[in-house]
Design a protein around this motif. Structure first.
Motif, PDB file in Angstrom:
ATOM      1  N   UNK A 190      68.144 -91.091 -46.827  1.00  0.00           N
ATOM      2  CA  UNK A 190      67.899 -89.675 -47.105  1.00  0.00           C
ATOM      3  C   UNK A 190      66.824 -89.039 -46.264  1.00  0.00           C
ATOM      4  N   UNK A 191      66.772 -89.413 -44.994  1.00  0.00           N
ATOM      5  CA  UNK A 191      65.776 -88.799 -44.118  1.00  0.00           C
ATOM      6  C   UNK A 191      66.381 -88.533 -42.745  1.00  0.00           C
ATOM      7  N   UNK A 192      66.059 -87.351 -42.225  1.00  0.00           N
ATOM      8  CA  UNK A 192      66.674 -86.942 -40.967  1.00  0.00           C
ATOM      9  C   UNK A 192      65.900 -87.440 -39.757  1.00  0.00           C
ATOM     10  N   UNK A 193      64.690 -87.962 -39.992  1.00  0.00           N
ATOM     11  CA  UNK A 193      63.928 -88.516 -38.879  1.00  0.00           C
ATOM     12  C   UNK A 193      63.261 -87.472 -38.013  1.00  0.00           C
ATOM     13  N   UNK A 194      62.887 -86.346 -38.619  1.00  0.00           N
ATOM     14  CA  UNK A 194      62.323 -85.245 -37.823  1.00  0.00           C
ATOM     15  C   UNK A 194      60.846 -84.984 -38.098  1.00  0.00           C
ATOM     16  N   UNK A 195      60.304 -85.529 -39.190  1.00  0.00           N
ATOM     17  CA  UNK A 195      58.916 -85.219 -39.545  1.00  0.00           C
ATOM     18  C   UNK A 195      57.983 -86.265 -38.938  1.00  0.00           C
ATOM     19  N   UNK A 196      57.258 -85.854 -37.905  1.00  0.00           N
ATOM     20  CA  UNK A 196      56.349 -86.779 -37.249  1.00  0.00           C
ATOM     21  C   UNK A 196      54.984 -86.761 -37.939  1.00  0.00           C
ATOM     22  N   UNK A 197      54.211 -87.858 -37.879  1.00  0.00           N
ATOM     23  CA  UNK A 197      54.581 -89.132 -37.256  1.00  0.00           C
ATOM     24  C   UNK A 197      55.328 -90.097 -38.178  1.00  0.00           C
ATOM     25  N   UNK A 198      55.585 -89.702 -39.431  1.00  0.00           N
ATOM     26  CA  UNK A 198      56.257 -90.617 -40.364  1.00  0.00           C
ATOM     27  C   UNK A 198      57.600 -91.095 -39.809  1.00  0.00           C
ATOM     28  N   UNK A 199      58.282 -90.206 -39.094  1.00  0.00           N
ATOM     29  CA  UNK A 199      59.623 -90.519 -38.594  1.00  0.00           C
ATOM     30  C   UNK A 199      59.645 -91.702 -37.619  1.00  0.00           C
ATOM     31  N   UNK A 200      58.471 -92.065 -37.111  1.00  0.00           N
ATOM     32  CA  UNK A 200      58.403 -93.186 -36.158  1.00  0.00           C
ATOM     33  C   UNK A 200      58.622 -94.529 -36.835  1.00  0.00           C
ATOM     34  N   UNK A 201      58.498 -94.570 -38.157  1.00  0.00           N
ATOM     35  CA  UNK A 201      58.476 -95.856 -38.857  1.00  0.00           C
ATOM     36  C   UNK A 201      59.703 -96.736 -38.583  1.00  0.00           C
ATOM     37  N   UNK A 202      60.930 -96.204 -38.687  1.00  0.00           N
ATOM     38  CA  UNK A 202      62.081 -97.065 -38.381  1.00  0.00           C
ATOM     39  C   UNK A 202      62.098 -97.552 -36.926  1.00  0.00           C
ATOM     40  N   UNK A 203      61.520 -96.752 -36.040  1.00  0.00           N
ATOM     41  CA  UNK A 203      61.441 -97.198 -34.638  1.00  0.00           C
ATOM     42  C   UNK A 203      60.539 -98.416 -34.522  1.00  0.00           C
ATOM     43  N   UNK A 204      59.432 -98.410 -35.258  1.00  0.00           N
ATOM     44  CA  UNK A 204      58.535 -99.571 -35.265  1.00  0.00           C
ATOM     45  C   UNK A 204      59.290-100.812 -35.734  1.00  0.00           C
ATOM     46  N   UNK A 205      60.072-100.642 -36.815  1.00  0.00           N
ATOM     47  CA  UNK A 205      60.836-101.782 -37.347  1.00  0.00           C
ATOM     48  C   UNK A 205      61.874-102.257 -36.337  1.00  0.00           C
TER      49      UNK A 205
END
Ligand SMILES: [Zn+2]
Length: 251
Positions: A190-205
């Motif tokens: 349920x997230x579009x991945x647009x709110x920085x910097x929180x959106x970076x989290x899946x990239x870290x994983x």
């Protein structure tokens, strides 16, 4: 792949993961009656985002509070966790999920029974004093007459959410990114991945090799570059099916 096959595949990934986490956004709470900020019917279609700038709030908190109450707290009182929140709590209870990292400020993951929850944008359910830094759980004090005031010093309270112009709170930020760096599967919900910097989290994983399972009503900024397994649809129905597939009982 059929929907059923995707659910089965997601279940297999979670079963074999050494350490899985979930990363959630507004989409998981829509079915609890909490509207998202962005998109069609989002709050920003109706409201001026400058209302949530920290400078605006600090300049005149007494004027900001009725707006915050109308925007957030009236809905929060009526909101309850939905099957998506409960499915994540059940996954944690079964030892299949190490943590939930959320961008939501509604507290519904904890209300559903999730225990390890990193709230990247804070929580409406905690209030902090602008004058003396005392902190209060909303449940203990309520808002009372607006603006809510500190029972230690009489100062005005603020919601412990991240306003525009503020950084992510600690230790939530460090804990969340450490969890992402240490996981080998991540359930993005349920997230579009647009709110920085929180959106970076899946990239870290994903950088560390984690398998990315995404549950969203439409493709997001993650789907094409990052997602290994995409489950398309409302979170409550899909996560309830996932929990059932894992024999976690009804959620
Ligand atoms: Zn105080």
């Amino acid at each position: 792949m059929t929907d059923d096959a995707r659910i089965a595949e997601a279940a297999a990934v979670l079963r074999s993961a050494r350490r899985a986490i979930a990363f959630t956004g507004a989409g998981i709470s829509v079915e609890s009656g909490i509207p998202p900020f962005r998109g069609v019917d989002g709050l920003w279609e109706r409201l001026d985002p400058s209302l949530l700038e920290i400078a605006t709030f600090r300049r005149d908190p007494a004027a900001a509070w009725p707006l915050l109450a109308a925007l957030f707290y009236d809905r929060l009182a009526a909101a309850e966790p939905n099957p998506a929140h409960r499915a994540l709590a059940a996954l944690e209870g079964a030892g299949l999920l190490a943590a939930v990292v959320t961008q939501n400020v509604d507290g519904l993951h904890r209300a559903a029974g999730s225990r390890v929850v990193h709230e990247l944008h804070g929580s409406l359910r905690r209030l902090g004093c602008l004058a003396c830094a005392a902190r209060f759980p909303l449940a203990a004090t309520g808002l009372g007459e607006l603006p809510p005031t500190c029972r230690m010093c009489g100062g005005v309270l603020r919601p412990e959410i991240v306003f525009f112009g503020e950084g992510l709170p600690e230790p939530a930020r460090s804990d969340a990114f450490a969890a992402a760096a240490a996981c080998d599967a991540i359930l993005v919900v349920g997230t579009s991945g647009e709110v920085m910097p929180a959106a970076l989290l899946p990239w870290t994983a994903a950088d560390r090799g984690a398998t990315v399972i995404e549950v969203n009503t439409a493709p997001s900024a993650y789907t094409e570059p990052l997602t290994d397994l995409f489950l398309e649809g409302p979170a409550a129905a899909l996560l309830a099916r996932l929990a059932a597939h894992l024999d976690l009982g009804p959620v």
